[in-house]
Motif scaffolding. Structure first.
Motif, PDB file in Angstrom:
ATOM      1  N   ALA A   1       3.779  35.111  72.125  1.00  0.00           N
ATOM      2  CA  ALA A   1       4.557  35.675  71.013  1.00  0.00           C
ATOM      3  C   ALA A   1       3.960  35.211  69.696  1.00  0.00           C
ATOM      4  N   PRO A   2       4.006  36.051  68.663  1.00  0.00           N
ATOM      5  CA  PRO A   2       3.445  35.651  67.361  1.00  0.00           C
ATOM      6  C   PRO A   2       4.025  34.322  66.887  1.00  0.00           C
ATOM      7  N   ARG A   3       3.158  33.436  66.421  1.00  0.00           N
ATOM      8  CA  ARG A   3       3.631  32.115  65.976  1.00  0.00           C
ATOM      9  C   ARG A   3       4.464  32.228  64.712  1.00  0.00           C
ATOM     10  N   LYS A   4       4.097  33.169  63.877  1.00  0.00           N
ATOM     11  CA  LYS A   4       4.804  33.337  62.609  1.00  0.00           C
ATOM     12  C   LYS A   4       5.686  34.563  62.689  1.00  0.00           C
ATOM     13  N   LEU A   5       6.940  34.335  63.094  1.00  0.00           N
ATOM     14  CA  LEU A   5       7.928  35.420  63.108  1.00  0.00           C
ATOM     15  C   LEU A   5       8.714  35.346  61.807  1.00  0.00           C
ATOM     16  N   ASN A   6       8.752  36.430  61.084  1.00  0.00           N
ATOM     17  CA  ASN A   6       9.452  36.448  59.803  1.00  0.00           C
ATOM     18  C   ASN A   6      10.905  36.873  60.002  1.00  0.00           C
ATOM     19  N   PRO A   7      11.869  36.063  59.549  1.00  0.00           N
ATOM     20  CA  PRO A   7      13.281  36.425  59.704  1.00  0.00           C
ATOM     21  C   PRO A   7      13.577  37.792  59.108  1.00  0.00           C
ATOM     22  N   GLY A   8      14.334  38.578  59.845  1.00  0.00           N
ATOM     23  CA  GLY A   8      14.739  39.892  59.358  1.00  0.00           C
ATOM     24  C   GLY A   8      13.676  40.962  59.452  1.00  0.00           C
TER      25      GLY A   8
ATOM     26  N   LYS B   1      22.794  32.922  59.864  1.00  0.00           N
ATOM     27  CA  LYS B   1      22.909  31.923  58.799  1.00  0.00           C
ATOM     28  C   LYS B   1      21.625  31.137  58.598  1.00  0.00           C
ATOM     29  N   ALA B   2      21.073  30.617  59.693  1.00  0.00           N
ATOM     30  CA  ALA B   2      19.895  29.759  59.581  1.00  0.00           C
ATOM     31  C   ALA B   2      18.672  30.517  59.089  1.00  0.00           C
ATOM     32  N   ALA B   3      18.667  31.850  59.274  1.00  0.00           N
ATOM     33  CA  ALA B   3      17.536  32.673  58.828  1.00  0.00           C
ATOM     34  C   ALA B   3      17.804  33.334  57.477  1.00  0.00           C
ATOM     35  N   ASN B   4      19.051  33.164  56.995  1.00  0.00           N
ATOM     36  CA  ASN B   4      19.468  33.780  55.729  1.00  0.00           C
ATOM     37  C   ASN B   4      19.255  35.293  55.762  1.00  0.00           C
ATOM     38  N   VAL B   5      19.686  35.887  56.885  1.00  0.00           N
ATOM     39  CA  VAL B   5      19.546  37.333  57.081  1.00  0.00           C
ATOM     40  C   VAL B   5      20.909  37.917  57.464  1.00  0.00           C
TER      41      VAL B   5
ATOM     42  N   TYR C   1      16.028  33.763  68.257  1.00  0.00           N
ATOM     43  CA  TYR C   1      16.976  33.931  67.147  1.00  0.00           C
ATOM     44  C   TYR C   1      16.310  34.644  65.976  1.00  0.00           C
ATOM     45  N   VAL C   2      15.110  34.179  65.611  1.00  0.00           N
ATOM     46  CA  VAL C   2      14.391  34.772  64.487  1.00  0.00           C
ATOM     47  C   VAL C   2      14.013  36.214  64.801  1.00  0.00           C
ATOM     48  N   LEU C   3      13.521  36.461  66.019  1.00  0.00           N
ATOM     49  CA  LEU C   3      13.124  37.816  66.400  1.00  0.00           C
ATOM     50  C   LEU C   3      14.332  38.750  66.431  1.00  0.00           C
TER      51      LEU C   3
ATOM     52  N   GLU D   1      13.422  16.720  60.594  1.00  0.00           N
ATOM     53  CA  GLU D   1      12.820  17.163  59.333  1.00  0.00           C
ATOM     54  C   GLU D   1      13.512  18.412  58.796  1.00  0.00           C
ATOM     55  N   GLU D   2      13.755  19.391  59.686  1.00  0.00           N
ATOM     56  CA  GLU D   2      14.296  20.676  59.233  1.00  0.00           C
ATOM     57  C   GLU D   2      15.762  20.587  58.808  1.00  0.00           C
ATOM     58  N   ALA D   3      16.551  19.809  59.562  1.00  0.00           N
ATOM     59  CA  ALA D   3      17.991  19.760  59.309  1.00  0.00           C
ATOM     60  C   ALA D   3      18.454  18.407  58.762  1.00  0.00           C
ATOM     61  N   ASN D   4      17.506  17.525  58.481  1.00  0.00           N
ATOM     62  CA  ASN D   4      17.821  16.209  57.915  1.00  0.00           C
ATOM     63  C   ASN D   4      18.837  15.466  58.783  1.00  0.00           C
ATOM     64  N   ILE D   5      18.478  15.254  60.061  1.00  0.00           N
ATOM     65  CA  ILE D   5      19.332  14.509  60.990  1.00  0.00           C
ATOM     66  C   ILE D   5      18.719  13.118  61.168  1.00  0.00           C
ATOM     67  N   PRO D   6      19.217  12.126  60.447  1.00  0.00           N
ATOM     68  CA  PRO D   6      18.565  10.808  60.439  1.00  0.00           C
ATOM     69  C   PRO D   6      18.541  10.117  61.800  1.00  0.00           C
ATOM     70  N   GLU D   7      19.508  10.434  62.690  1.00  0.00           N
ATOM     71  CA  GLU D   7      19.561   9.759  63.994  1.00  0.00           C
ATOM     72  C   GLU D   7      18.494  10.261  64.967  1.00  0.00           C
ATOM     73  N   TYR D   8      17.885  11.385  64.659  1.00  0.00           N
ATOM     74  CA  TYR D   8      16.874  11.943  65.561  1.00  0.00           C
ATOM     75  C   TYR D   8      15.503  11.355  65.279  1.00  0.00           C
ATOM     76  N   PRO D   9      14.639  11.252  66.300  1.00  0.00           N
ATOM     77  CA  PRO D   9      14.926  11.528  67.709  1.00  0.00           C
ATOM     78  C   PRO D   9      15.715  10.386  68.349  1.00  0.00           C
ATOM     79  N   LEU D  10      16.550  10.732  69.314  1.00  0.00           N
ATOM     80  CA  LEU D  10      17.342   9.712  70.014  1.00  0.00           C
ATOM     81  C   LEU D  10      16.486   8.867  70.934  1.00  0.00           C
ATOM     82  N   PHE D  11      15.293   9.372  71.274  1.00  0.00           N
ATOM     83  CA  PHE D  11      14.333   8.610  72.077  1.00  0.00           C
ATOM     84  C   PHE D  11      12.938   9.150  71.775  1.00  0.00           C
ATOM     85  N   THR D  12      11.935   8.362  72.101  1.00  0.00           N
ATOM     86  CA  THR D  12      10.548   8.703  71.766  1.00  0.00           C
ATOM     87  C   THR D  12       9.756   9.026  73.031  1.00  0.00           C
ATOM     88  N   HIS D  13       8.560   9.572  72.815  1.00  0.00           N
ATOM     89  CA  HIS D  13       7.663   9.840  73.937  1.00  0.00           C
ATOM     90  C   HIS D  13       7.286   8.541  74.645  1.00  0.00           C
ATOM     91  N   GLU D  14       7.075   7.495  73.879  1.00  0.00           N
ATOM     92  CA  GLU D  14       6.696   6.210  74.467  1.00  0.00           C
ATOM     93  C   GLU D  14       7.807   5.674  75.364  1.00  0.00           C
TER      94      GLU D  14
END
Length: 454
Positions: free
Chosen positions: A308-315, A379-383, A338-340, A107-120
């Protein structure tokens, strides 16, 4: 023996080695490359398409060694999968987490092949996993004839369940180190490998390009880490220790617990969360049931660890004057560490403490190679931030020092050595040193996907 390195890029990544020993066809590990996405992150299985695999052996449960295992098992439904008893207790949890991460990345990076396998799929495949105690010899016979191998798994240190693999075929002896650490850790004893006249040694080379100064013993580095945390907290800053979820996080928690128990750690809030905290339950169970680890999850309560806080704000620097022990260990993009780090790095009172291997091309590796005052782009955090925080590297790796591995190879005195799991410079060091120390041995640094007769 025929050997093919199925890792598309060599180096460290989607670790997977194909061996044909007599008539037996064996795969050692089936990893996922942490810096790639989709099918490009998996080993190249085209070289073994149509091959009847007699056995898949897993050395340990880090994702660069198991992350593509369900894909391999799907393509080879006949192959049994063996690992140590401890790894068998961990592997499903690690694979389920990988499926979660891939679903999020889709969803985040638009990788159509993911997931390569499922929980089932993981749930369906788990019946093919077999856990084997350390030191127990197992015989495997080829499906089409009477040819057979015997293999034994030996403690490799590194992480819970990690094994070196001894294989015997007729009069031939082969040893595969996997990822190995000879030093004792707080949570795990060091490797106990056989010293024998092996015909072939397949060995990791992770730290071939890292020279450990004599004063940087593991014990001294633990003291230095605790001192660094104290200094950071006392000057009003926060300390981030990026960790791998399996192994490093539990080891660091044990170090911090011992320091506080003996009143060597200043009082401060401690934040830790993620998969590593979940795995603490598994390490506790492994410690109780197999005696091959030493971790009690009760230390988490004693340390009064907060999530750790669930909502870490980049930068953004949370300014909690706290210790953070969170993944990923290499500050891989979009992870909590990375975000922290993007928020902490611009404050001179803060410290980032790296305690394990960092690939040079990851954000962690790039920051370690930078200087104070340099500007770093998350890059990924735009910071974009100027590096003002103290950045320290501690020699607490889960991998053996190069001199220890070299010494082990010399003791085994093999006819042939195959170099694996290392960057080009690391392999080059081992190639040079082994050529000098064992002039009669044939040393191979395999080109990915090329077939070798060893």
């Amino acid at each position: 023996m025929k050997l093919i390195d199925l890792n598309r890029d060599g180096a460290i990544g989607a670790n997977c080695t194909y061996l044909q020993i007599g008539e037996l066809k064996v795969i050692i590990d089936s990893g996922l490359h942490p810096k790639k996405a989709g099918r490009e992150a998996t080993p190249d299985f085209s070289k073994i398409r149509g091959v009847h695999l007699d056995l898949i052996i897993i050395t340990h449960c880090h994702l660069d060694h198991i992350g593509s295992l369900p894909v391999l098992m799907r393509e080879h439904p006949e192959a049994p999968v063996v690992m140590t008893t401890s790894s068998a207790m961990l592997i499903e949890r690690m694979l389920h987490n990988s499926a979660n991460v891939m679903t999020r990345q889709k969803e985040e990076a638009n990788i159509p092949e993911y997931p390569l396998f499922t929980h089932e799929e993981i749930d369906r495949l788990k019946k093919r996993f077999t856990g084997i105690p350390f030191g127990q010899a197992k015989r495997v016979q080829s499906g089409g004839n009477k040819d057979a191998i015997t293999f034994i798994l030996h403690p490799a240190g590194h992480v819970a369940g990690a094994a070196g693999v001894e294989i015997q075929h007729k009069r031939r002896k082969i040893f595969i180190t996997g990822d190995v650490l000879f030093d004792n850790q707080r949570t795990l004893n060091g490797a106990k490998f056989p010293v024998d006249r092996f015909d072939t040694l397949i060995m990791e080379t992770t730290r071939g390009n890292t020279e450990r100064p004599p004063e940087k013993s593991r014990a001294n580095e633990v003291v230095r880490l605790v001192d660094t945390i104290n200094e950071t907290i006392q000057r009003g800053g926060s300390c981030l220790i990026p960790v791998f979820a399996l192994g490093r996080q539990q080891e660091v928690l044990s170090i911090i617990h011992d320091a506080r128990k003996f009143r060597r750690l200043v009082d401060c809030p401690i934040y830790a969360s993620g998969l590593g905290m979940d795995l603490a339950d598994y390490l506790d169970e492994i410690s109780r049931k197999t005696k091959h680890a030493n971790f009690n999850r009760g230390i988490i309560k004693e340390l009064k660890i907060k999530p750790a806080p669930r909502k870490l704000n980049p930068g953004e620097d949370p300014k909690q004057n706290a210790l953070y022990i969170i993944s990923s260990g290499m500050l891989v993009e979009r992870t909590p560490s990375y975000v922290l780090a993007s928020g902490l790095i611009g404050n001179a009172n803060n410290t980032i403490c790296f305690v394990g291997y960092c690939d040079p091309s990851t954000p962690g590796g790039e920051i370690l190679a930078s200087r104070s005052g340099d500007t770093y782009l998350f890059k990924a955090a735009n910071v974009k931030a100027k590096i003002k925080a103290r950045v320290e590297k501690f020699e607490l790796s889960g991998h053996a020092d190069r001199e220890e591995l070299l010494q082990y190879a010399v003791q085994c005195n093999p006819r042939s050595i195959v170099l694996t799991h290392g960057e080009p410079a690391s392999r080059a060091w081992f190639m040079e040193q082994l050529t000098e120390a064992l002039p009669k041995a044939k040393i191979t640094d395999p080109v990915p996907l090329q077939e070798y007769q060893i």
